[in-house]
Each structure stands twice: as structure tokens, then as C-alpha cells.
Design an enzyme around this catalytic site. Structure first.
Site, mmCIF file in Angstrom:
data_model
loop_
_atom_site.group_PDB
_atom_site.id
_atom_site.type_symbol
_atom_site.label_atom_id
_atom_site.label_comp_id
_atom_site.label_asym_id
_atom_site.label_seq_id
_atom_site.Cartn_x
_atom_site.Cartn_y
_atom_site.Cartn_z
ATOM 1 N N GLU A 125 -28.439 16.389 76.518
ATOM 2 C CA GLU A 125 -29.731 15.951 76.483
ATOM 3 C C GLU A 125 -29.745 14.347 76.438
ATOM 4 O OE1 GLU A 125 -29.933 19.344 73.234
ATOM 5 O OE2 GLU A 125 -28.397 17.893 74.430
ATOM 6 N N ALA A 129 -2.469 41.823 83.453
ATOM 7 C CA ALA A 129 -2.400 42.086 84.821
ATOM 8 C C ALA A 129 -1.422 43.513 85.049
ATOM 9 C CB ALA A 129 -1.583 40.983 85.878
ATOM 10 N N TRP A 180 6.025 38.885 90.679
ATOM 11 C CA TRP A 180 4.638 38.666 90.154
ATOM 12 C C TRP A 180 3.986 39.992 90.431
ATOM 13 C CZ3 TRP A 180 4.032 34.933 86.670
ATOM 14 C CH2 TRP A 180 4.948 33.918 86.892
ATOM 15 N N LEU A 232 3.326 28.502 79.329
ATOM 16 C CA LEU A 232 2.027 28.847 78.482
ATOM 17 C C LEU A 232 1.260 27.648 78.828
ATOM 18 C CD1 LEU A 232 3.055 31.024 75.793
ATOM 19 C CD2 LEU A 232 1.878 31.684 77.808
#
Length: 367
Positions: free
Chosen positions: A53, A155, A171, A205
Site C-alpha cells: 500500500e 515426478a 530424468w 537442492l
């Protein structure tokens, strides 16, 4: 001319720009409009700096007088690191304030709206509220419960495997999906994995978001669950930028503990529950450190334990168009699991999008 919803959408887009930079504060966007023209806009700056704001009002200057503010979260009415935003809105002469949602923070919780109404400023609440809650889902849970918001990410192949029988997983997901994971890391406070993930994959990571192969300045805390202290002190994670917290069992051998400390990790000793680290104690301890959001990236034992303990809030799954097969291939979720299908973890508010060759499925755990 834009309508009310368009201005709030613009404010939400601004709020998303603050994600990853303002925790434990909420990511907020604000737009000031006068005569159908946007005269000021802004989003939350890092802790101790201006709120959304204030940035928008400063940009608007005198044009804010008699204008309308669209803000994604109720303006604060208390003194914290910065003065209350409500007073700045009043001083600027804003005539009307639209808030996507009220702030669940007990220090605010409707007080901001009340202060504005007492000054005869018209207020409206609820435009794009669900989207506003999604932007600040980690903040909302943290400020309401003191516990971090936990996202399980994995995944898998079409037949439900996360690695082959030999343990190979590089992968499964597409390069586009892996890039998106770095965005997830960028917007969270901590990344968590189990010891097997570190031992088998030797991951970094880190968040490599934006730069070309490099790392960003902001890195999430890396939390490694390693009850027995099995990961090698020369693992790649110890050489990467950012902080590491290693969760081990109580009374771990002093030599192992000292080796991890020398490698640069903070070691947190936790009690055992049914032979495993008490993850609820860990999650609570992370909340006490102002960790509002945790991205859990595996492996199956850790994810299974978190689901069994009811600690997962959201799931992000990348499903790759491949078949791995094999009875000994690794599955995404281990742990105890459900005895009957009716007792399985159910997700709601499901969203399915394409990410490269993969399908990305997101959903929230139904309580």
C-alpha cells in the site's frame, strides 16, 4: 476502461512478484486508481521495508486523493516493523478500498477494515478472494496455526514409478518441469528431502531461478531427514550456498554430529516415534523459526511418513509420458498407507496443466 475485477487481477499479479522475498510477511499487491487511470501500484518489499500500500501511495502522490485502492490483503492497522498502512491510506485521502480478503493475522483480523470505515472510507471485501488465498496459502496457515504449509512434490511415470529397479531417476520429468521446480523452490522457505535422496542422487537442492545455470541470491533452507546420520559429510549439498538443517535422532554419535557441524550444517536432534523421527515435532520447530512454507521433494519413505501423519497440505505431481515397469521399481509414496480405498488421502481443487511433455497435477489435501 477496466472494471473492478481487472484492477484486482492487476494487484494479484503484483502480489506474486513478492513471493519468495517477503516471508514471513504476506505477499501483497496494491493498485491506486483515480478517474479510471492507474496512478500508483506496488507490492510488498522485504521485511522491514514498505508494504504494498505504501509503495502504491508513494507512486501515486497527490493523485491518490479521492482515488480507489485495490489491495489483495486487508491493510494493517497496527505498528510492527513499519507504521500502520491504514493511517497512510487515510492521510492520502483515499475514498474507497477494495480488499480481496481480510487478514487472518490476529493483530489485524478485520481491524484494518474497521479503522477505514470509521474514517468514512468505503470498503469492499471478497473480490478474487480464492486467488488471494492461493497466493498467500503458506502465510494463511502459518499465521493461523504457527505451522508451516507443506507441499509434497514428486515426478513419476505413467505407471506410477519414481525410479527404475536400479534406482535411476534422471530424468523422469521434462526440462520444463524441472525449471518450474526451481520456481517452487524460489517461492518457499525450505526444501526438505530424506537421507536416501541425498545418498542416491547427491542433489544440490538450490534454487537456480532466473540466472543461466547459476543460483539466485535467495536460497531456501535445506532440511535433510537423516535419523541415523548416514549421509556423507562431503555430499554436494554442503558445498552449495544457503543454510542446511540436518534432522537426526536424539543421542546420535557425537563424531557424526561434529562432522556435520564442520561441514556447515545445523544439527537438530529429534525424538523417535515408532522407530522414526517425529516429523510433527520437526514441522513445529520449523514454524518456530518463522518457516512458513516447506517443499518436500522426496523420497518415498519421507513422503509416506508425512502423509501418514496428516502433515501434507498440497500436492504437486509431474506425470511423464513414459512407462518404467518392473516389480522392483520405486514408487512415490511409501509409509503405512491406507487399508481401504475409502481411507485414501483425497485431493480437492484439482488443477491439471501441461508442462513440457508432462502433465502437472496440483491439488489440496481434503481435511
Amino acid at each position: 476502461m477496466k472494471n473492478v475485477m481487472d484492477y484486482m487481477k492487476q494487484a494479484l499479479s503484483l502480489a506474486r512478484l513478492a513471493l519468495g522475498q517477503v516471508s514471513p510477511n504476506p505477499a501483497v499487491g496494491a493498485v491506486v486508481v483515480r478517474g479510471g487511470e492507474v496512478v500508483g501500484q506496488g507490492y510488498t518489499q522485504p521485511p522491514g521495508s514498505a508494504h504494498a500500500e505504501i509503495v502504491a501511495l508513494q507512486q501515486a502522490g497527490e493523485k491518490a486523493h479521492g482515488g480507489v485502492m485495490y489491495v489483495t490483503l486487508e491493510p494493517c492497522a497496527h505498528y510492527g516493523r513499519t507504521p500502520p498502512c491504514t493511517q497512510a491510506i487515510i492521510d492520502a485521502g483515499i475514498a474507497e478500498v477494495h480488499m480481496a480478503m481480510l487478514d487472518p493475522n490476529p493483530l489485524v483480523a478485520g481491524r484494518g477494515e474497521e479503522v477505514l470505515q470509521r474514517e468514512d472510507i468505503r470498503t469492499y471485501v471478497g473480490e478474487h478472494e480464492e486467488e488471494a488465498r492461493d497466493v498467500n496459502e503458506a502465510y494463511v496457515k502459518f499465521i493461523s496455526t504457527g505451522m508451516p504449509f507443506v507441499t509434497a512434490k514428486f515426478a513419476l511415470s505413467l505407471d506410477g514409478d519414481i525410479a527404475t529397479k536400479s534406482g535411476d531417476s534422471k530424468w523422469i520429468s521434462s526440462s520444463e518441469s524441472r525449471k518450474y521446480v526451481h520456481c517452487l523452490r524460489y517461492t518457499t522457505d525450505a526444501v526438505m528431502v530424506g537421507a536416501n535422496t541425498v545418498i542416491i542422487d547427491d542433489p544440490r537442492l538450490t534454487c537456480r531461478y532466473g540466472g543461466k545455470g547459476g543460483t539466485t541470491r535467495k536460497q531456501p533452507l535445506r532440511v535433510i531427514i537423516d535419523g541415523k546420520g548416514r549421509i556423507p559429510p562431503d555430499a554436494r549439498i554442503f558445498g552449495e550456498p544457503g543454510s542446511i538443517l540436518l534432522a537426526v535422532r536424539e543421542s546420535i554419535e557425537s563424531e557424526k554430529k561434529e562432522a556435520f557441524i564442520r561441514a556447515g550444517a545445523e544439527v537438530l536432534e529429534l525424538p523417535l516415534t515408532k522407530g522414526m523421527l517425529d516429523l510433527r515435532v520437526l514441522i513445529k520447530a520449523l514454524g518456530e523459526r518463522n518457516i512458513t512454507g516447506i517443499l518436500v521433494e522426496g523420497g518415498g519413505v519421507l513422503l509416506g511418513s508425512l502423509f501418514d501423519s496428516g502433515l501434507v497440505d498440497k500436492v504437486v505431481v509431474f506425470v511423464a509420458p513414459i512407462i518404467i515397469g518392473g516389480e522392483k521399481a520405486r514408487t512415490a509414496i511409501a509409509g503405512v498407507g491406507a487399508d481401504k480405498v475409502k481411507d485414501a488421502v483425497h485431493l480437492e481443487r484439482i488443477n491439471v496443466t501441461q508442462c513440457g511433455e508432462d502433465l502437472m497435477i496440483t491439488g489440496y489435501v481434503r481435511r
